[in-house]
Write a protein that holds these residues in place. Structure first.
Motif, mmCIF file in Angstrom:
data_model
loop_
_atom_site.group_PDB
_atom_site.id
_atom_site.type_symbol
_atom_site.label_atom_id
_atom_site.label_comp_id
_atom_site.label_asym_id
_atom_site.label_seq_id
_atom_site.Cartn_x
_atom_site.Cartn_y
_atom_site.Cartn_z
ATOM 1 N N ASP A 104 0.799 -1.261 0.051
ATOM 2 C CA ASP A 104 -0.034 -0.017 -0.019
ATOM 3 C C ASP A 104 0.679 1.187 -0.239
ATOM 4 O O ASP A 104 0.267 2.516 0.228
ATOM 5 C CB ASP A 104 -0.725 -0.073 1.216
ATOM 6 C CG ASP A 104 -0.322 -0.080 2.512
ATOM 7 O OD1 ASP A 104 0.920 -0.334 2.614
ATOM 8 O OD2 ASP A 104 -0.765 0.064 3.615
ATOM 9 N N THR A 105 2.117 1.064 -0.167
ATOM 10 C CA THR A 105 2.963 2.513 -0.181
ATOM 11 C C THR A 105 3.787 2.258 -1.619
ATOM 12 O O THR A 105 4.050 1.220 -1.831
ATOM 13 C CB THR A 105 3.958 2.384 0.770
ATOM 14 O OG1 THR A 105 5.065 1.493 0.937
ATOM 15 C CG2 THR A 105 3.414 2.465 2.451
ATOM 16 N N PRO A 106 4.261 3.539 -2.056
ATOM 17 C CA PRO A 106 4.991 3.412 -3.380
ATOM 18 C C PRO A 106 6.343 2.888 -3.111
ATOM 19 O O PRO A 106 6.897 2.175 -4.257
ATOM 20 C CB PRO A 106 5.397 4.837 -3.581
ATOM 21 C CG PRO A 106 4.210 5.677 -3.031
ATOM 22 C CD PRO A 106 3.871 4.840 -1.653
ATOM 23 N N GLN A 107 6.866 2.443 -1.987
ATOM 24 C CA GLN A 107 8.115 2.007 -1.731
ATOM 25 C C GLN A 107 7.914 0.233 -1.565
ATOM 26 O O GLN A 107 8.775 -0.210 -1.683
ATOM 27 C CB GLN A 107 8.640 2.264 -0.332
ATOM 28 C CG GLN A 107 9.124 3.819 -0.212
ATOM 29 C CD GLN A 107 8.008 4.774 -0.237
ATOM 30 O OE1 GLN A 107 6.880 4.269 0.412
ATOM 31 N NE2 GLN A 107 8.008 5.863 -0.897
ATOM 32 N N SER A 108 6.432 -0.242 -1.623
ATOM 33 C CA SER A 108 6.389 -1.742 -1.653
ATOM 34 C C SER A 108 6.552 -2.114 -3.090
ATOM 35 O O SER A 108 6.383 -1.492 -3.944
ATOM 36 C CB SER A 108 4.871 -1.850 -1.301
ATOM 37 O OG SER A 108 4.706 -1.174 -0.153
ATOM 38 N N THR A 109 7.054 -3.416 -2.923
ATOM 39 C CA THR A 109 7.120 -3.990 -4.345
ATOM 40 C C THR A 109 6.497 -5.488 -4.175
ATOM 41 O O THR A 109 6.256 -6.249 -3.292
ATOM 42 C CB THR A 109 8.543 -4.524 -4.292
ATOM 43 O OG1 THR A 109 9.501 -3.326 -4.573
ATOM 44 C CG2 THR A 109 8.922 -5.116 -5.778
ATOM 45 N N ILE A 110 5.861 -5.795 -5.140
ATOM 46 C CA ILE A 110 5.308 -7.355 -5.584
ATOM 47 C C ILE A 110 5.920 -7.704 -6.734
ATOM 48 O O ILE A 110 6.288 -7.338 -7.735
ATOM 49 C CB ILE A 110 3.767 -7.093 -5.958
ATOM 50 C CG1 ILE A 110 2.936 -6.509 -5.026
ATOM 51 C CG2 ILE A 110 3.161 -8.378 -6.141
ATOM 52 C CD1 ILE A 110 1.536 -6.122 -5.168
#
Length: 377
Positions: A104-110
């Motif tokens: 849920d943050t721009p710093q997250s990665t999937i």
């Protein structure tokens, strides 16, 4: 003017054989892997819940649920050996809610397998984090994408447990150590695995002896025979977080109580009686053996999804149509559903099939191939 699409009309309960548009046909395109959709005990479970709670409770799942929903969540958690379960009206909703909430943050990665289900793809699109896609089942490609991710705010490594068009099982024995190394959460969609993969049918996590703490999503609509409904299973803090913030959980209706009652009955059946899983394994072995003996190209897979490779789009469509003429209902898949040059007929075997169903289907495939060769010559 667009020609209206035609979907055959089924009459009666689903089984290894079904009446479609007035014709009795052997069904090879059903997700009812254990034959539970027509099992009277599962139907009785739905009836009891329907009689008790009615057709719907008219509340969002974040407000209130029935006792049968809570019993289902508790029994599924115990069955999977996980801390907590959250129920959804579909696995598509579970996937979207889980990925959107946890990334849920721009710093997250999937980091996602390229063959993952469309609902995983949609969940990635809805998440605020960035998504990197690795080549299917290519660990070198995956490792290249995960280099340097350990410092990200949150990383999710997401995969189908069983890939619906391949029938193959994700190599969780390799994915879990890699996820641990970069501090990622492993998320596994068990929709085509629950009930049918693993020594006792508990899915790809059991198949690879992965940790029960793995985050899992899944459906009650396939092997469990309940028609619809989905779940998120995993550590309590993760499940609680999605329950508190997951838009696809909060802003929707729950699975009907009747569906929860059917799913609860199915969980108890497969927990206490492994005979359907044994019958399914015997049917898969019989079909695979007969098809290989008659020269068909099959993708290897341990479960009930058996891709019969035609490679040519037009031929796949022709053979599938001939099979329907011969009383075998199955479907062809070609580009863009599968990559170019990999057209196939996806056969789905069920515990509801008899030996005669299997043998008749093998004979029909051989006849369809002969007719197609004669047509082209």
């Amino acid at each position: 003017m667009t020609t209206p699409l035609h979907w055959p009309t089924a009459e009666g309960r689903l089984s290894g054989q079904v009446n479609l548009d007035g014709r009795d046909m052997i069904m090879l395109s059903s997700n009812d892997y254990l034959g539970l959709a027509g099992d009277q005990r599962v139907i009785d479970g739905a009836h009891r819940a329907l009689d008790t709670y009615g057709a719907g409770i008219g509340l969002n799942p974040s407000i209130a649920l029935t006792r049968v929903h809570r019993e289902l969540a508790d029994e599924l958690a115990a069955y999977l050996g996980t801390e907590a379960v959250l129920l959804f009206n579909s696995c598509a909703s579970a996937n979207c809610a889980t990925l959107q909430t946890l990334a849920d943050t721009p710093q997250s990665t999937i980091v996602s397998d390229e063959y993952n289900h469309a609902s995983i793809v949609d969940g990635c699109r809805l998440a605020r984090g960035r998504t990197s896609v690795y080549r299917h089942d290519d660990l070198a490609s995956l490792e290249g994408l995960t280099d340097g991710l350990a410092n990200d705010a949150r990383t999710l490594l997401v995969t189908d447990g069983v890939f619906s068009m391949e029938g193959s099982v994700a190599r969780l024995d390799r994915l879990q150590p890699l996820a641990d190394r970069v501090g990622a959460h492993l998320v596994v969609d068990e929709s085509h695995a629950i009930g049918v993969i693993g020594p006792t049918g508990r899915g790809s996590v059991e198949h690879h002896r992965s940790r029960p703490s793995t985050i899992r999503t899944g459906t009650f609509s396939k092997a469990l025979g309940a028609g619809l409904g989905g779940f998120l299973a995993g550590p309590k803090d993760v499940v609680d977080d999605v329950g508190a913030r997951g838009r696809f959980f909060i802003f929707t209706s729950p699975m009907p109580a009747a569906t929860a009652g059917a799913a609860l009955a199915a969980i108890r059946l497969i927990r206490d009686d492994g005979s359907r899983l044994e019958r399914l394994a015997a049917n898969v072995a019989r079909f695979r053996g007969g098809m290989k003996d008659t020269g068909w190209d099959l993708l290897d897979s341990p479960g009930p999804i058996v891709p019969v490779m035609l490679h040519d789009d037009d031929r796949a469509l022709r053979v599938a149509a001939t099979l329907r003429d011969l009383g075998i209902f199955t479907a062809a898949f070609s580009f863009p559903v599968v990559p170019r040059g990999t057209a196939r007929i996806r056969v789905q075997i069920s515990a509801a099939h008899t030996d005669d169903h299997i043998d008749t289907a093998i004979e029909a495939f051989a006849r369809a191939a002969t007719l197609d060769d004669q047509t082209r010559s």
